[in-house]
Design a protein around this motif. Sequence first.
Motif, mmCIF file in Angstrom:
data_model
loop_
_atom_site.group_PDB
_atom_site.id
_atom_site.type_symbol
_atom_site.label_atom_id
_atom_site.label_comp_id
_atom_site.label_asym_id
_atom_site.label_seq_id
_atom_site.Cartn_x
_atom_site.Cartn_y
_atom_site.Cartn_z
ATOM 1 N N ILE A 178 0.800 -1.220 0.092
ATOM 2 C CA ILE A 178 -0.025 -0.028 -0.022
ATOM 3 C C ILE A 178 0.887 1.123 0.015
ATOM 4 N N GLN A 179 0.962 2.028 -1.262
ATOM 5 C CA GLN A 179 1.784 3.148 -1.107
ATOM 6 C C GLN A 179 1.044 4.604 -0.569
ATOM 7 N N GLY A 180 2.072 5.216 -0.019
ATOM 8 C CA GLY A 180 1.602 6.570 0.564
ATOM 9 C C GLY A 180 0.994 7.600 -0.574
ATOM 10 N N VAL A 181 0.743 7.257 -1.511
ATOM 11 C CA VAL A 181 0.198 8.130 -2.595
ATOM 12 C C VAL A 181 -1.138 7.922 -3.244
ATOM 13 N N THR A 182 -1.854 9.067 -3.256
ATOM 14 C CA THR A 182 -3.387 8.829 -3.740
ATOM 15 C C THR A 182 -3.285 8.577 -5.393
ATOM 16 N N GLU A 183 -4.423 7.826 -5.670
ATOM 17 C CA GLU A 183 -4.598 7.690 -7.400
ATOM 18 C C GLU A 183 -4.265 8.880 -8.033
ATOM 19 N N THR B 170 0.354 12.994 -1.744
ATOM 20 C CA THR B 170 1.067 12.137 -0.762
ATOM 21 C C THR B 170 -0.080 12.220 0.181
ATOM 22 N N PHE B 171 -0.179 10.923 0.740
ATOM 23 C CA PHE B 171 -1.184 10.806 1.762
ATOM 24 C C PHE B 171 -0.588 11.343 3.344
ATOM 25 N N ARG B 172 -1.602 11.632 3.835
ATOM 26 C CA ARG B 172 -1.290 12.361 5.303
ATOM 27 C C ARG B 172 -2.017 11.685 6.300
ATOM 28 N N PRO B 173 -1.753 11.713 7.610
ATOM 29 C CA PRO B 173 -0.592 12.252 8.029
ATOM 30 C C PRO B 173 0.805 11.479 7.780
ATOM 31 N N SER B 174 1.791 12.146 7.988
ATOM 32 C CA SER B 174 3.215 11.481 7.464
ATOM 33 C C SER B 174 3.391 10.262 8.269
ATOM 34 N N ASP B 175 2.981 10.002 9.545
ATOM 35 C CA ASP B 175 3.259 8.773 10.221
ATOM 36 C C ASP B 175 1.946 7.967 9.912
ATOM 37 N N PRO C 6 4.244 -9.828 11.971
ATOM 38 C CA PRO C 6 5.070 -10.203 10.643
ATOM 39 C C PRO C 6 4.411 -10.134 9.646
ATOM 40 N N TYR C 7 2.951 -9.911 9.713
ATOM 41 C CA TYR C 7 2.182 -9.703 8.127
ATOM 42 C C TYR C 7 2.121 -8.351 7.875
ATOM 43 N N LEU C 8 2.421 -7.390 8.421
ATOM 44 C CA LEU C 8 2.534 -5.967 8.171
ATOM 45 C C LEU C 8 3.563 -5.208 8.701
ATOM 46 N N LYS C 9 4.354 -4.392 7.604
ATOM 47 C CA LYS C 9 5.413 -3.708 8.065
ATOM 48 C C LYS C 9 5.307 -2.360 7.157
ATOM 49 N N PRO C 10 5.899 -1.451 7.908
ATOM 50 C CA PRO C 10 5.894 -0.047 7.464
ATOM 51 C C PRO C 10 7.217 0.019 6.746
ATOM 52 N N ILE C 11 7.306 0.618 5.505
ATOM 53 C CA ILE C 11 8.775 0.712 4.874
ATOM 54 C C ILE C 11 8.635 1.996 3.988
ATOM 55 N N GLY D 217 11.136 6.692 -1.821
ATOM 56 C CA GLY D 217 10.904 7.930 -1.092
ATOM 57 C C GLY D 217 9.441 8.058 -0.752
ATOM 58 N N LEU D 218 8.510 7.117 -0.794
ATOM 59 C CA LEU D 218 7.160 6.890 -0.419
ATOM 60 C C LEU D 218 7.045 6.087 0.836
ATOM 61 N N ARG D 219 6.122 6.606 2.001
ATOM 62 C CA ARG D 219 5.737 5.765 2.987
ATOM 63 C C ARG D 219 4.875 4.629 2.474
ATOM 64 N N CYS D 220 5.104 3.389 2.855
ATOM 65 C CA CYS D 220 4.329 2.326 2.412
ATOM 66 C C CYS D 220 4.080 1.474 3.468
#
Length: 120
Positions: free
Chosen positions: A11-16, A20-25, A47-52, A56-59
């Motif tokens: 899931i990328q932190g950018v909309t269609e 950029t999707f907010r909030p930053s965290d 272990p099935y869900l990780k922020p990365i 340059g995008l929060r995902c």
Amino acid sequence: MIPPESPEIVIQGVTESGATFRPSDWAERLCGMMSVFGEDRHLSYSPYLKPIMAAGLRCVVVDRKLETLDPAAFAFLMSFARDNELKLRPGRLPKPVVDVPAVERRNPDGALDAAPAPRP
């Protein structure tokens, strides 16, 4: 569309629309919802869900195993992405199965070594 053979969904932190999707965290917050306290009394992500961070995008990386293990949690994550119009992409590719050929062992004389005795 994510191919069914992909073991992960990102899931990328950018909309269609490219915003950029907010909030930053958001990624840490989303993963925090499925965090658990371990025996060491520290909070750990599932272990099935990780922020990365990727390109340059929060995902958030979602392991497809979650779809079987906790269908409601998986559905929530996919609804979250859909409701917020977040882009999805496949994660890492499945690891290929490598067939390793048997190796002949030879002693210094060039004769084949005997197979080691099985352990009791």
